[in-house]
Design a protein around this motif. Sequence first.
Motif, short mmCIF file in Angstrom:
data_model
loop_
_atom_site.label_atom_id
_atom_site.label_comp_id
_atom_site.label_asym_id
_atom_site.label_seq_id
_atom_site.Cartn_x
_atom_site.Cartn_y
_atom_site.Cartn_z
N PRO A 250 -12.87 -3.65 21.55
CA PRO A 250 -11.80 -2.98 20.80
C PRO A 250 -10.51 -2.85 21.73
O PRO A 250 -10.70 -2.64 22.96
N LYS A 251 -9.25 -2.95 21.03
CA LYS A 251 -7.96 -2.86 21.70
C LYS A 251 -7.72 -1.42 21.80
O LYS A 251 -7.86 -0.66 20.87
N PRO A 252 -7.09 -1.27 22.89
CA PRO A 252 -6.08 -0.12 22.99
C PRO A 252 -5.23 0.00 21.50
O PRO A 252 -4.68 -1.23 21.03
N ASP A 253 -4.84 1.33 21.10
CA ASP A 253 -3.92 1.31 20.01
C ASP A 253 -2.23 1.22 20.38
O ASP A 253 -1.73 1.10 19.31
N HIS A 254 -2.08 1.43 21.34
CA HIS A 254 -0.71 1.29 21.80
C HIS A 254 -0.43 0.78 23.18
O HIS A 254 -1.16 1.35 24.12
N LEU A 255 0.52 0.05 23.70
CA LEU A 255 0.68 -0.37 24.77
C LEU A 255 2.01 0.13 25.34
O LEU A 255 3.21 0.15 24.77
N VAL A 256 2.15 0.68 26.48
CA VAL A 256 3.47 1.45 27.01
C VAL A 256 3.67 0.91 28.35
O VAL A 256 2.76 0.93 29.30
#
Length: 404
Positions: A250-256
């Motif tokens: 499962p991927k993170p929902d947002h990258l910062v």
Amino acid sequence: MASLGDVFSGSFLSLFRKVTNTMFGIRYTLDSDLLAARVLENAKDMPVEFVKTFYNMPELELIPSRRKRSPGIKANYVIEIPPEPMAVMNTQGAAFQVPVPKSHLGPGKAVQVRLISPFRSEGMIGKCSNCVPNVWPGSNCSCQITPESDAIFLHLHGGGFVSQTSKSHEPYLKAWAKTLGIPILSVDYSLAPEAPFPRAVEEVLFAYCWMRNNFKLLGTTGRKVIIGGDSAGGNLSVGLILQCIQLSLPKPDHLVAFYPSLLCQMYPSPSRLICLLDPLVMFPCLLRCLNCYADPNYMSTCPRTFVQELESCQNYTDPLLSPLLTSPELLSLFPPTSLFSSDIDPCLDETVSFSNKLMTAGIKVTLEVLSGLPHGFLSLTGMSKDCALAVEHITEKMRDIVLT
């Protein structure tokens, strides 16, 4: 930096002169030419141990009590994740056996993470920060048990792959946790040159999978997972998403990512030429950081001269080392991404290029370039009003990300 170089090189023979001339930098404040010459000498000739010490200066607790007293923060807890076999569910519903980090340091080292939270929820790990002895002597816990947050932020700190921990990034992490109302989990990955690539990459994946298995302990439902970091931490954040895609996790929902270092090469882009003038990320320092992180044999070849550092440079094309080289096919699977940099940052060009590649791949991406801020400005709020204002601005942007 000039004064630290005097101490590091042992150039003063007497303790008195070290105290007066080095700690307070008297002679450098009186002679700008001497200051410039000493800084240039340090950058060119000092080994990576000096760079590590210089970038670790934010770790110093000049006023320890101010670091500990954090109104609005109910949990500031260091967790040791044991190096034991672990499984996590992949996107196909099958159990994925998470590799225990073992490169360079062996498989016996625990992965350390720090939990920072503005609330206490039922089942959360650790003790209320108000209850820790010697913080507020004689005080009782006044925390109310509150519902879990739907979001959590996994943070990866910067420091050129060679220095710093979550501790030096606490001020803005606490501000984010308090303002956003979410728990933050910051990973203290192992550092080069003792632990070069891919040790940090392995530990970040291990910490991420442990987090996904332990949302309740961290005060979150895990419905929204945000990952991000600054500089080297931005590199590792992108690398984690690559691993999730390749391993069907499962991927993170947002990258910062904040002024991320995305190219482990000595590519002479215009913004990298800023390193020739930047007082914090000078070209020789950047060169040593990248070389000692990418080269597993770095320590056996030390000490190195500046010329030897230049001659040892290689064009590493592994996307986990140089995420800018990620294929369009993999980039098309990335989550929405928010990028922040400065118009005088040495990593600006690679950040802009990464943003363009994500947009070409069809990913929703925003890029904001702030004006006049140095590399590492997130950690410089106590030294600069402009940096403090920038963190306040980014905090509002982070609020939008959490609520979206």
